[in-house]
Design an enzyme around this catalytic site. Structure first.
Site, PDB file in Angstrom:
ATOM      1  N   ASP A 154      46.840  37.486  36.665  1.00 23.92           N
ATOM      2  CA  ASP A 154      47.216  38.185  35.425  1.00 23.92           C
ATOM      3  C   ASP A 154      48.732  38.338  35.283  1.00 23.92           C
ATOM      4  O   ASP A 154      49.225  38.577  34.178  1.00 23.92           O
ATOM      5  CB  ASP A 154      46.571  39.579  35.381  1.00 23.92           C
ATOM      6  CG  ASP A 154      45.057  39.520  35.438  1.00 23.92           C
ATOM      7  OD1 ASP A 154      44.488  38.467  35.101  1.00 23.92           O
ATOM      8  OD2 ASP A 154      44.442  40.538  35.823  1.00 23.92           O
ATOM      9  N   GLN A 210      39.690  29.793  36.032  1.00 23.30           N
ATOM     10  CA  GLN A 210      41.142  30.052  36.135  1.00 23.30           C
ATOM     11  C   GLN A 210      41.548  30.576  37.505  1.00 23.30           C
ATOM     12  O   GLN A 210      42.714  30.531  37.880  1.00 23.30           O
ATOM     13  CB  GLN A 210      41.572  31.107  35.100  1.00 23.30           C
ATOM     14  CG  GLN A 210      41.540  30.620  33.694  1.00 23.30           C
ATOM     15  CD  GLN A 210      41.466  31.769  32.694  1.00 23.30           C
ATOM     16  OE1 GLN A 210      42.469  32.179  32.156  1.00 23.30           O
ATOM     17  NE2 GLN A 210      40.271  32.285  32.446  1.00 23.30           N
TER      18      GLN A 210
HETATM   19  O1  F6P Z   1      42.460  40.716  37.694  1.00 24.12           O
HETATM   20  C1  F6P Z   1      42.092  39.393  37.746  1.00 24.12           C
HETATM   21  C2  F6P Z   1      40.937  39.146  36.835  1.00 24.12           C
HETATM   22  O2  F6P Z   1      40.631  37.776  36.973  1.00 24.12           O
HETATM   23  C3  F6P Z   1      41.130  39.534  35.379  1.00 24.12           C
HETATM   24  O3  F6P Z   1      41.880  38.600  34.694  1.00 24.12           O
HETATM   25  C4  F6P Z   1      39.711  39.660  34.922  1.00 24.12           C
HETATM   26  O4  F6P Z   1      39.594  40.563  33.849  1.00 24.12           O
HETATM   27  C5  F6P Z   1      39.024  40.201  36.120  1.00 24.12           C
HETATM   28  O5  F6P Z   1      39.790  39.850  37.234  1.00 24.12           O
HETATM   29  C6  F6P Z   1      37.611  39.680  36.307  1.00 24.12           C
HETATM   30  O6  F6P Z   1      37.040  40.362  37.352  1.00 24.12           O
HETATM   31  P1  F6P Z   1      35.669  39.977  38.048  1.00 24.12           P
HETATM   32  O7  F6P Z   1      35.940  38.814  38.932  1.00 24.12           O
HETATM   33  O8  F6P Z   1      35.315  41.194  38.808  1.00 24.12           O
HETATM   34  O9  F6P Z   1      34.718  39.625  36.964  1.00 24.12           O
END
Ligand code: F6P
Length: 344
Positions: A128, A275
């Site tokens: 991020d 990503q």
């Molecule tokens: O903080 C990194 C991130 O990839 C964010 O961009 C995204 O909102 C979140 O983690 C997704 O989290 P999870 O892997 O818990 O779904």
């Protein structure tokens, strides 16, 4: 010195490259030993560890994810959690911790230092790119490249069908990935949390683009983007187990509204965790390596409660007090003065 290391929060390309650098620098240059905690703070709480050696980390430089595993969550979620951390570190003979993580993990590290005297150095990690105190976090450049590659591919299918493609990228409350991938991918519009959008303006940009020929549009939407009040329904999100909104899905709302306003066929693509997966690019491998080496050097210089960071391409130290509880938002001069030039 016996160094403990953990990877916390969402995974990110470059984590293993940091671990490799920590191990090489600590063992080869200082004669230290390094113990990895499995699954972030859970491993510290339960004393689940892996001895990290130079031989054991052979081949991990280009590998995505983290060989230690990662979790969200904190010792502060448990009664006597911090005390248990202190006792377990003493039992394992760990003199200091290197915490490779985002805002959540770095906040825990800072509290453990302030409240119970654990020696900590943080390494800023997140695709991020929203950690205060550093110009860039490792993993961000790789995520931008993955999103850009996806947009490049979407251009040709969008053009063939003369469609609008709404592409949702990660970034939580910031639009770093969206802004960079949107500029790199030639987006017709980029929606970011820092600039609430008016869907009518986005529809106008798409129509302007179409008015110049039968060419499709790519609209890049950061997952945390928000419409201006009164312009379209505000997205509603469930909370995850840690009380954070589970973002994702704003692109569908945007696509529905755009299709209605423009009459152009519209499709949605959420790139999602792609990503975060896979091998770090060369930039992130070098950055991760620099940060890992710097973290060990900092510990040997007697530093604690700091994060290794990048400023003007130099590695430096920033107090965790200046980092935690803050969010680094997109450089709005890049968004307002560069990205928007290409809208429509
Ligand atoms: O903080 C990194 C991130 O990839 C964010 O961009 C995204 O909102 C979140 O983690 C997704 O989290 P999870 O892997 O818990 O779904």
């Amino acid at each position: 010195m016996r160094i403990g290391v953990l990877t916390g929060g969402g995974d990110c390309p470059g984590l293993n490259a940091v671990l490799r650098a920590v191990v090489r620098k600590a063992i080869n240059d200082h004669g230290d030993s390094v113990v990895g905690f499995l699954d972030a703070w859970d491993g510290v709480m339960d004393m689940r560890t892996m001895e990290l050696t130079v031989a054991g980390l052979a081949g991990v430089l280009p590998r995505g994810g983290t060989i230690l595993g990662t979790r969200r969550g904190s010792p502060y979620d448990f009664a006597h959690g911090p005390q248990r951390v202190k006792e377990n570190l003493a039992t394992l003979g760990v003199d200091a911790l290197i915490v490779i993580g985002g805002n959540g993990s770095l906040t825990v590290a800072s509290r453990l230092h302030d409240e119970i005297g654990v020696r900590v150095v943080g390494v800023p990690k997140t695709i991020d790119n929203d950690i205060e105190g550093t110009d860039v976090c490792f993993g961000f450049h790789t995520a931008v490249q993955i999103a850009t590659d996806a947009i490049d591919r979407l251009h040709t299918t969008a053009e063939s069908h003369d469609r609008v493609m709404v592409v949702e990228v990660m970034g939580r409350d910031t639009g770093w990935i969206a802004t960079h991938a949107g500029i790199a991918g030639g987006a017709t519009a980029i929606l970011i949390p820092e600039r609430p959008f008016d869907i009518g303006d986005i529809a106008s940009a798409v129509k302007r683009k179409h008015a110049r020929g039968r060419y499709a549009s790519i609209v890049v939407v950061a997952e945390g983007a928000m419409p201006k009040a009164g312009t379209m329904p505000q997205p509603q999100y469930e909370l995850d187990p840690f009380g954070r909104p589970r973002l994702g899905g704003i692109s569908s709302e945007v696509a529905r509204e755009l299709e209605q306003l423009t009459g152009y066929e519209t499709r949605v693509v959420q790139i999602g965790h792609v990503q975060r997966g896979g091998t770090p690019n060369a930039f992130d491998r070098v950055l991760s390596t620099r940060l890992g080496v710097a973290a060990v050097t900092a510990l040997h210089d007697g530093v604690s409660n700091c994060m290794v960071a990048v400023r003007n391409d130099d590695i430096c130290l920033v107090s965790l007090a200046e980092v935690v509880g803050k969010t680094r938002y997109v450089d709005l001069s890049l968004y307002d003065n560069v990205a928007t030039v290409f809208f429509g």
